[in-house]
Design a protein around this motif. Structure first.
Motif, mmCIF file in Angstrom:
data_model
loop_
_atom_site.group_PDB
_atom_site.id
_atom_site.type_symbol
_atom_site.label_atom_id
_atom_site.label_comp_id
_atom_site.label_asym_id
_atom_site.label_seq_id
_atom_site.Cartn_x
_atom_site.Cartn_y
_atom_site.Cartn_z
ATOM 1 N N VAL A 151 30.821 30.606 39.113
ATOM 2 C CA VAL A 151 32.180 30.350 39.614
ATOM 3 C C VAL A 151 32.260 29.022 40.371
ATOM 4 N N LEU A 183 42.322 41.654 47.385
ATOM 5 C CA LEU A 183 42.733 43.028 47.715
ATOM 6 C C LEU A 183 41.540 43.952 47.934
ATOM 7 N N MET A 240 34.702 43.604 49.192
ATOM 8 C CA MET A 240 34.323 42.214 48.924
ATOM 9 C C MET A 240 34.669 41.325 50.128
ATOM 10 N N CYS A 290 45.419 40.371 50.987
ATOM 11 C CA CYS A 290 46.810 40.111 50.573
ATOM 12 C C CYS A 290 46.900 40.316 49.069
ATOM 13 N N VAL A 314 41.588 35.624 37.977
ATOM 14 C CA VAL A 314 42.414 36.628 38.657
ATOM 15 C C VAL A 314 43.619 37.037 37.799
ATOM 16 N N TRP A 341 31.964 30.906 31.716
ATOM 17 C CA TRP A 341 31.839 31.664 32.974
ATOM 18 C C TRP A 341 31.005 32.900 32.669
#
Ligand SMILES: C[S@@+](CC[C@H](N)C(=O)[O-])C[C@H]1O[C@@H](n2cnc3c(N)ncnc32)[C@H](O)[C@@H]1O
Length: 338
Positions: free
Chosen positions: A113, A159, A163, A207, A227, A313
């Protein structure tokens, strides 16, 4: 949201370990807790707490032996197992390069990443003052990299409370601690130091990427790495990026378009279905059409495409398994107000 009061402050330093933010609007008065130093500012707090009760109440003082016994009892597919698998995959990719215990060359090297982020930063010069938003930051490495490389305040939002706890431990204690999956439901705890330049400029909040709790035109840059295909409404996620960026600012979005109904209902996928349509269900074509000038009836007119490229990735699943993706990386710009 205006923050009306913080009810209880933590002991150490400037950070608030526990408290309740209260919306100061008399018609609202909604409460948003700060738990373990992480403000939880989400539209539906009850659902959030229900979904995250395991990491919120979970303890991290159990030995490997006791964790393994609990893991065996709860079994594969349990919430405990899923949480450990997620932590294993993302903490390894984000921080495995700093683990002195990774002596044998890993079959899947960590750092994927960070490489993806590096490609994005090449096309994302800062043109405005203001903070940077790392959406879906997971365990936080990209937020630390953004702070070090861009020299701005960086807010990482996600969220997944488990993590965020890993990210927060790096921020507060300079320690990465996570369960690394070996195979099946066997894990080994990895724990090692990780210190980043300018980490004082980083914070982590819980958030929702589809309902960001920020006023319009707030951020000088944003990244959303892998995401888009994980949120309930990819369209709302794009709209929120457009809303919170300062005009003239850029955002990097990378996505493998790995749609699943567990994350996104089929009707909200960008492509991946309806192959008889003009775009033949191609997700990249539909994303382009959603940007200004792309011709989609629901186009997000504030965002225009700056550049696009394909980047590998890779994610480690366990000692003998990994997943390889080609992500579509788009850099978008919020049109300057004319
Ligand atoms: C595939 S992971 C990518 C994590 C990290 N950006 C990376 O590339 O390593 C997707 C992340 O998005 C987070 N996420 C999913 N839905 C979200 C939402 N609605 N709001 C914020 N984060 C979300 C997940 O918890 C997870 O950390």
């Amino acid at each position: 949201m205006d923050i009306g009061s913080v009810l209880k402050e933590g002991e150490g330093g400037d950070s608030i370990e526990e408290g309740i933010l209260v919306c100061s609007s008399p018609r609202c008065l909604s409460e948003y807790p700060i738990i373990d130093g992480i403000p939880v500012i989400v539209p539906d707090l009850r659902t959030y707490i229900t979904n995250n009760v395991l990491p919120i109440l979970g303890r991290n003082d159990l030995s490997d032996t006791m964790e393994s016994l609990l893991g065996d009892c709860l079994g594969p597919g349990s919430a405990f197992d899923a949480q450990r698998q997620h932590l294993s995959t993302y903490a390894f990719d984000h921080y495995g390069d700093l683990d002195p215990g990774e002596i044998a060359p890993a079959s899947v090297p960590p750092g994927s990443v960070v490489k993806v982020l590096g490609h994005g930063l090449e096309a994302m010069p800062l043109s405005n003052e203001g903070p940077v938003l790392d959406i879906g930051c997971s365990v936080g490495r990209t937020s630390f990299e953004l702070a070090a490389r861009m020299d701005r305040l960086v807010l990482g939002v996600d969220l997944n409370f488990g993590m965020l706890k890993v990210a927060r431990a790096v921020l507060e204690r300079g320690i990465v601690s996570y369960p690394k999956r070996k195979v099946g439901i066997t894990f080994e705890r990895r724990e090692f130091p990780a210190v980043f330049e300018k980490s004082d400029n980083v914070d982590f909040w819980a958030c929702d990427a589809t309902a960001l709790p920020f006023s319009c035109n707030r951020f000088a840059a944003a990244v959303s790495l892998n995401v888009l295909d994980c949120v309930n409404s990819p369209y709302d996620h794009l709209s929120e990026i457009a809303r919170v960026l300062i005009p003239g600012s850029r955002a990097t979005l990378a996505t493998p378009y790995d749609w699943s109904t567990g994350a996104t209902p089929v009707q909200a996928w960008l492509g991946g279905h309806s192959q008889r349509s003009a775009h033949k269900g191609a997700s990249d074509a539909i994303l382009r059409s959603l940007l200004a000038g792309g011709g989609h009836p629901g186009a997000i007119e504030e965002l225009e495409l700056v550049s696009e490229k394909e980047i590998p990735w890779t994610l480690r699943l366990h000692d003998r398994s990994s997943m390889e993706y080609q992500v579509d990386m788009v850099v978008v710009r919020k049109k300057a107000i004319s």
